[in-house]
Motif scaffolding. Structure first.
Motif, PDB file in Angstrom:
ATOM      1  N   LEU A   1       3.596 -15.065  15.629  1.00 36.47           N
ATOM      2  CA  LEU A   1       4.111 -15.915  14.555  1.00 36.47           C
ATOM      3  C   LEU A   1       3.628 -17.348  14.715  1.00 36.47           C
ATOM      4  CD1 LEU A   1       7.776 -14.558  14.495  1.00 36.47           C
ATOM      5  CD2 LEU A   1       5.909 -13.943  12.947  1.00 36.47           C
ATOM      6  N   LEU A   2       3.597 -17.837  15.943  1.00 37.27           N
ATOM      7  CA  LEU A   2       3.175 -19.212  16.200  1.00 37.27           C
ATOM      8  C   LEU A   2       1.702 -19.418  15.872  1.00 37.27           C
ATOM      9  CD1 LEU A   2       4.089 -21.960  17.201  1.00 37.27           C
ATOM     10  CD2 LEU A   2       3.877 -21.128  19.546  1.00 37.27           C
ATOM     11  N   VAL A   3       0.873 -18.439  16.191  1.00 36.63           N
ATOM     12  CA  VAL A   3      -0.539 -18.523  15.814  1.00 36.63           C
ATOM     13  C   VAL A   3      -0.671 -18.681  14.302  1.00 36.63           C
ATOM     14  CG1 VAL A   3      -2.696 -17.219  15.646  1.00 36.63           C
ATOM     15  CG2 VAL A   3      -1.437 -17.261  17.805  1.00 36.63           C
ATOM     16  N   GLN A   4       0.056 -17.842  13.559  1.00 41.98           N
ATOM     17  CA  GLN A   4      -0.043 -17.889  12.096  1.00 41.98           C
ATOM     18  C   GLN A   4       0.471 -19.217  11.531  1.00 41.98           C
ATOM     19  OE1 GLN A   4       1.028 -13.958  10.073  1.00 41.98           O
ATOM     20  NE2 GLN A   4       1.758 -13.594  12.159  1.00 41.98           N
ATOM     21  N   ILE A   5       1.594 -19.701  12.059  1.00 35.81           N
ATOM     22  CA  ILE A   5       2.159 -20.947  11.540  1.00 35.81           C
ATOM     23  C   ILE A   5       1.260 -22.134  11.871  1.00 35.81           C
ATOM     24  CG2 ILE A   5       4.107 -22.538  11.780  1.00 35.81           C
ATOM     25  CD1 ILE A   5       5.907 -20.058  12.064  1.00 35.81           C
ATOM     26  N   ALA A   6       0.706 -22.160  13.077  1.00 35.42           N
ATOM     27  CA  ALA A   6      -0.211 -23.243  13.430  1.00 35.42           C
ATOM     28  C   ALA A   6      -1.441 -23.229  12.522  1.00 35.42           C
ATOM     29  CB  ALA A   6      -0.622 -23.130  14.893  1.00 35.42           C
ATOM     30  N   LYS A   7      -1.924 -22.048  12.182  1.00 38.87           N
ATOM     31  CA  LYS A   7      -3.057 -21.959  11.256  1.00 38.87           C
ATOM     32  C   LYS A   7      -2.663 -22.429   9.858  1.00 38.87           C
ATOM     33  CE  LYS A   7      -6.595 -20.863  11.801  1.00 38.87           C
ATOM     34  NZ  LYS A   7      -7.762 -21.709  12.193  1.00 38.87           N
ATOM     35  N   LEU A   8      -1.439 -22.089   9.419  1.00 38.95           N
ATOM     36  CA  LEU A   8      -0.972 -22.578   8.120  1.00 38.95           C
ATOM     37  C   LEU A   8      -0.941 -24.100   8.093  1.00 38.95           C
ATOM     38  CD1 LEU A   8       2.001 -20.124   7.334  1.00 38.95           C
ATOM     39  CD2 LEU A   8      -0.175 -20.288   6.110  1.00 38.95           C
ATOM     40  N   ARG A   9      -0.729 -24.720   9.251  1.00 36.35           N
ATOM     41  CA  ARG A   9      -0.667 -26.171   9.337  1.00 36.35           C
ATOM     42  C   ARG A   9      -2.035 -26.798   9.607  1.00 36.35           C
ATOM     43  NH1 ARG A   9       4.184 -28.395   9.208  1.00 36.35           N
ATOM     44  NH2 ARG A   9       3.475 -30.279  10.287  1.00 36.35           N
ATOM     45  N   GLY A  10      -3.088 -25.975   9.658  1.00 37.96           N
ATOM     46  CA  GLY A  10      -4.443 -26.503   9.732  1.00 37.96           C
ATOM     47  C   GLY A  10      -5.018 -26.686  11.119  1.00 37.96           C
TER      48      GLY A  10
ATOM     49  N   GLY B   1      -5.740 -18.733  21.828  1.00 38.76           N
ATOM     50  CA  GLY B   1      -4.685 -17.890  22.355  1.00 38.76           C
ATOM     51  C   GLY B   1      -5.062 -17.298  23.698  1.00 38.76           C
ATOM     52  N   THR B   2      -4.054 -16.990  24.501  1.00 40.08           N
ATOM     53  CA  THR B   2      -4.288 -16.241  25.734  1.00 40.08           C
ATOM     54  C   THR B   2      -3.575 -14.895  25.635  1.00 40.08           C
ATOM     55  OG1 THR B   2      -2.374 -17.267  26.813  1.00 40.08           O
ATOM     56  CG2 THR B   2      -4.530 -18.257  27.210  1.00 40.08           C
ATOM     57  N   VAL B   3      -4.242 -13.868  26.177  1.00 38.21           N
ATOM     58  CA  VAL B   3      -3.706 -12.507  26.184  1.00 38.21           C
ATOM     59  C   VAL B   3      -4.157 -11.823  27.472  1.00 38.21           C
ATOM     60  CG1 VAL B   3      -3.747 -12.315  23.648  1.00 38.21           C
ATOM     61  CG2 VAL B   3      -5.712 -11.541  24.990  1.00 38.21           C
ATOM     62  N   SER B   4      -3.607 -10.622  27.708  1.00 38.71           N
ATOM     63  CA  SER B   4      -3.944  -9.916  28.942  1.00 38.71           C
ATOM     64  C   SER B   4      -4.830  -8.694  28.735  1.00 38.71           C
ATOM     65  CB  SER B   4      -2.660  -9.481  29.654  1.00 38.71           C
ATOM     66  OG  SER B   4      -1.863  -8.665  28.808  1.00 38.71           O
ATOM     67  N   THR B   5      -4.987  -8.216  27.488  1.00 43.98           N
ATOM     68  CA  THR B   5      -5.752  -7.000  27.252  1.00 43.98           C
ATOM     69  C   THR B   5      -6.594  -7.121  25.986  1.00 43.98           C
ATOM     70  OG1 THR B   5      -4.074  -5.916  25.866  1.00 43.98           O
ATOM     71  CG2 THR B   5      -3.865  -5.638  28.270  1.00 43.98           C
ATOM     72  N   GLU B   6      -7.533  -6.205  25.861  1.00 42.36           N
ATOM     73  CA  GLU B   6      -8.376  -6.177  24.659  1.00 42.36           C
ATOM     74  C   GLU B   6      -7.554  -5.861  23.419  1.00 42.36           C
ATOM     75  OE1 GLU B   6     -12.363  -3.858  22.945  1.00 42.36           O
ATOM     76  OE2 GLU B   6     -11.711  -3.584  25.030  1.00 42.36           O
ATOM     77  N   GLU B   7      -6.597  -4.928  23.556  1.00 42.87           N
ATOM     78  CA  GLU B   7      -5.738  -4.595  22.415  1.00 42.87           C
ATOM     79  C   GLU B   7      -4.992  -5.826  21.917  1.00 42.87           C
ATOM     80  OE1 GLU B   7      -1.688  -1.998  21.429  1.00 42.87           O
ATOM     81  OE2 GLU B   7      -2.363  -2.273  23.494  1.00 42.87           O
ATOM     82  N   LYS B   8      -4.476  -6.622  22.850  1.00 43.11           N
ATOM     83  CA  LYS B   8      -3.748  -7.819  22.455  1.00 43.11           C
ATOM     84  C   LYS B   8      -4.685  -8.873  21.870  1.00 43.11           C
ATOM     85  CE  LYS B   8       0.081  -7.100  25.666  1.00 43.11           C
ATOM     86  NZ  LYS B   8       0.882  -7.628  26.798  1.00 43.11           N
ATOM     87  N   GLU B   9      -5.923  -8.919  22.355  1.00 41.64           N
ATOM     88  CA  GLU B   9      -6.886  -9.851  21.770  1.00 41.64           C
ATOM     89  C   GLU B   9      -7.127  -9.530  20.302  1.00 41.64           C
ATOM     90  OE1 GLU B   9     -11.549 -11.288  22.178  1.00 41.64           O
ATOM     91  OE2 GLU B   9     -10.578 -10.279  23.875  1.00 41.64           O
ATOM     92  N   ILE B  10      -7.243  -8.249  19.976  1.00 39.85           N
ATOM     93  CA  ILE B  10      -7.460  -7.859  18.580  1.00 39.85           C
ATOM     94  C   ILE B  10      -6.302  -8.341  17.710  1.00 39.85           C
ATOM     95  CG2 ILE B  10      -7.593  -5.864  17.034  1.00 39.85           C
ATOM     96  CD1 ILE B  10      -9.092  -4.410  19.320  1.00 39.85           C
ATOM     97  N   LEU B  11      -5.073  -8.152  18.183  1.00 42.17           N
ATOM     98  CA  LEU B  11      -3.909  -8.582  17.410  1.00 42.17           C
ATOM     99  C   LEU B  11      -3.886 -10.100  17.234  1.00 42.17           C
ATOM    100  CD1 LEU B  11      -1.111  -6.310  18.915  1.00 42.17           C
ATOM    101  CD2 LEU B  11      -2.037  -6.199  16.594  1.00 42.17           C
ATOM    102  N   ALA B  12      -4.210 -10.842  18.298  1.00 43.72           N
ATOM    103  CA  ALA B  12      -4.213 -12.300  18.205  1.00 43.72           C
ATOM    104  C   ALA B  12      -5.261 -12.783  17.203  1.00 43.72           C
ATOM    105  CB  ALA B  12      -4.462 -12.910  19.576  1.00 43.72           C
ATOM    106  N   ARG B  13      -6.431 -12.153  17.215  1.00 46.49           N
ATOM    107  CA  ARG B  13      -7.472 -12.541  16.257  1.00 46.49           C
ATOM    108  C   ARG B  13      -7.064 -12.169  14.831  1.00 46.49           C
ATOM    109  NH1 ARG B  13     -11.934 -14.557  18.505  1.00 46.49           N
ATOM    110  NH2 ARG B  13     -12.403 -14.081  20.706  1.00 46.49           N
ATOM    111  N   GLN B  14      -6.421 -11.029  14.654  1.00 49.51           N
ATOM    112  CA  GLN B  14      -5.944 -10.652  13.326  1.00 49.51           C
ATOM    113  C   GLN B  14      -4.911 -11.642  12.797  1.00 49.51           C
ATOM    114  OE1 GLN B  14      -4.603  -6.628  14.015  1.00 49.51           O
ATOM    115  NE2 GLN B  14      -6.597  -5.728  13.530  1.00 49.51           N
ATOM    116  N   ALA B  15      -4.144 -12.246  13.718  1.00 45.82           N
ATOM    117  CA  ALA B  15      -3.157 -13.247  13.322  1.00 45.82           C
ATOM    118  C   ALA B  15      -3.798 -14.588  12.971  1.00 45.82           C
ATOM    119  CB  ALA B  15      -2.135 -13.444  14.436  1.00 45.82           C
ATOM    120  N   GLY B  16      -5.084 -14.760  13.325  1.00 45.55           N
ATOM    121  CA  GLY B  16      -5.788 -15.977  12.950  1.00 45.55           C
ATOM    122  C   GLY B  16      -6.286 -16.824  14.095  1.00 45.55           C
ATOM    123  N   ALA B  17      -6.086 -16.389  15.345  1.00 42.88           N
ATOM    124  CA  ALA B  17      -6.562 -17.185  16.474  1.00 42.88           C
ATOM    125  C   ALA B  17      -8.074 -17.371  16.392  1.00 42.88           C
ATOM    126  CB  ALA B  17      -6.183 -16.520  17.791  1.00 42.88           C
ATOM    127  N   ASP B  18      -8.530 -18.607  16.584  1.00 42.85           N
ATOM    128  CA  ASP B  18      -9.962 -18.905  16.510  1.00 42.85           C
ATOM    129  C   ASP B  18     -10.686 -18.460  17.774  1.00 42.85           C
ATOM    130  OD1 ASP B  18     -10.181 -20.711  13.953  1.00 42.85           O
ATOM    131  OD2 ASP B  18      -8.421 -21.427  15.033  1.00 42.85           O
TER     132      ASP B  18
END
Length: 319
Positions: free
Chosen positions: A153-162, A167-184
């Protein structure tokens, strides 16, 4: 009714699924038939006794459901309304009594499970990005556990604010989710401070850290001069005492340990944050990722999965 009762603090095994007296609403309170309860790290802290409560108690701080009865002096709510809440103990149960002042009407287009999944963590992400450190267009932001409940949620809200979000994650699966949420950019935890400086040149404006002990020192090292460290959780354990000179050596850094209560202390502030969150969910600007639903009787398993970092997004208990 059935509920999860804690009679002694400890591991997940202390979560007892048992009969419990049906609650009754006092004046100013509302009785809710619980449709879903959110599972959060604060529940783990209460179970462990890290945040002490009088024993025994019904666990759980967040939920959503249908109004079953209203106490005296309650206005604006009726039997049958769909409502949500956060920060009210007793939510791991089939029924819960909630002060009317802390209930949120769930708008059309959002079901009870979505509301239970987004209320506490959505309010947390909102106050972090709007008030603890007000994210501005062009800011560099580091979000730890970017595929977790607050993180997504924080990734998405920070992106909404420009912002530009790392992001940091521990696995490839989590990286995919973070990127889908908008992490650069998405990093693993090992060596993330150096990687952040390689990406930004001078460090980030703010670090949102809910991990705690395992990331704290490197989080400070990821900040640019006069950057802010917002330590909002301690999933890996509490941070040892800190010498304030560390902040001076890092370039006049700011360190804060926020919690939700002071950021929703008035009804107006709670309503503002909830209106934004529910509005973004209804419009599709904020996506809620529910990764697992457990029967209420399996609360111990939900806690085990959460603490083992086997989960992404939100966990729900269904009575």
């Amino acid at each position: 009714m059935r509920a999860i009762v804690v009679s002694a603090t400890g591991g997940p095994e202390v979560l007892t699924y048992t009969d419990h007296p049906d609650p009754e609403p006092n004046p100013g309170e509302v009785l809710v038939d619980v449709a879903a309860s959110g599972v959060n790290f604060i529940d783990v802290y209460h179970r462990l006794g890290r945040y002490p409560l009088s024993l025994p108690f019904v666990l759980g701080n967040e939920g959503a459901g249908t109004v079953a009865a209203v106490g005296e002096d309650v206005t604006g709510l009726s039997v049958g309304d769909t409502v949500a809440w956060a920060g009210v103990m007793g939510s791991y149960a089939e029924k819960a009594v909630v002060p009317a002042s802390q209930l949120l009407a769930v708008p059309d287009g959002i079901d009870a499970e979505q509301a239970a999944a987004v209320t506490l963590q959505g309010l947390t992400a909102h106050y972090l990005a709007h008030s603890t450190y007000e994210v501005k267009p062009g800011d560099d932001v580091l979000v730890h556990a970017a595929a977790g409940g607050v993180g997504l949620l924080l990734v998405q809200i920070a992106k909404l604010r420009g912002a530009r979000v790392i992001g940091t994650v521990s696995t490839e699966e989590k990286e995919i989710l973070a990127r889908q949420a908008g992490a650069d950019d998405v990093l693993r935890y090992d060596g993330f401070a150096d990687a952040v400086r390689d990406l930004t040149g001078s460090g980030v404006h703010v670090v949102y850290d809910g991990v705690g002990a395992a990331t704290f020192d490197a989080s400070l090292a990821s900040l640019r001069p006069r950057g802010m460290m917002a330590l909002y959780g301690q999933a890996s354990g509490p941070v040892p005492p800190v010498d304030p000179q560390v902040l001076a050596r890092g370039g006049s850094l700011f360190l804060t340990r926020p919690s939700m209560g002071p950021y929703i202390a008035t009804r107006d502030e709670l309503a503002w944050r909830a209106s934004d969150i529910f509005g973004w969910v209804a419009s599709g600007d904020l996506r809620v990722h529910i990764s697992a639903r457990y029967p209420l009787s399996e609360a111990a398993q939900a806690h085990q999965d959460l603490e083992a970092r086997r989960t992404t997004g939100k966990l729900l208990l269904i009575p």
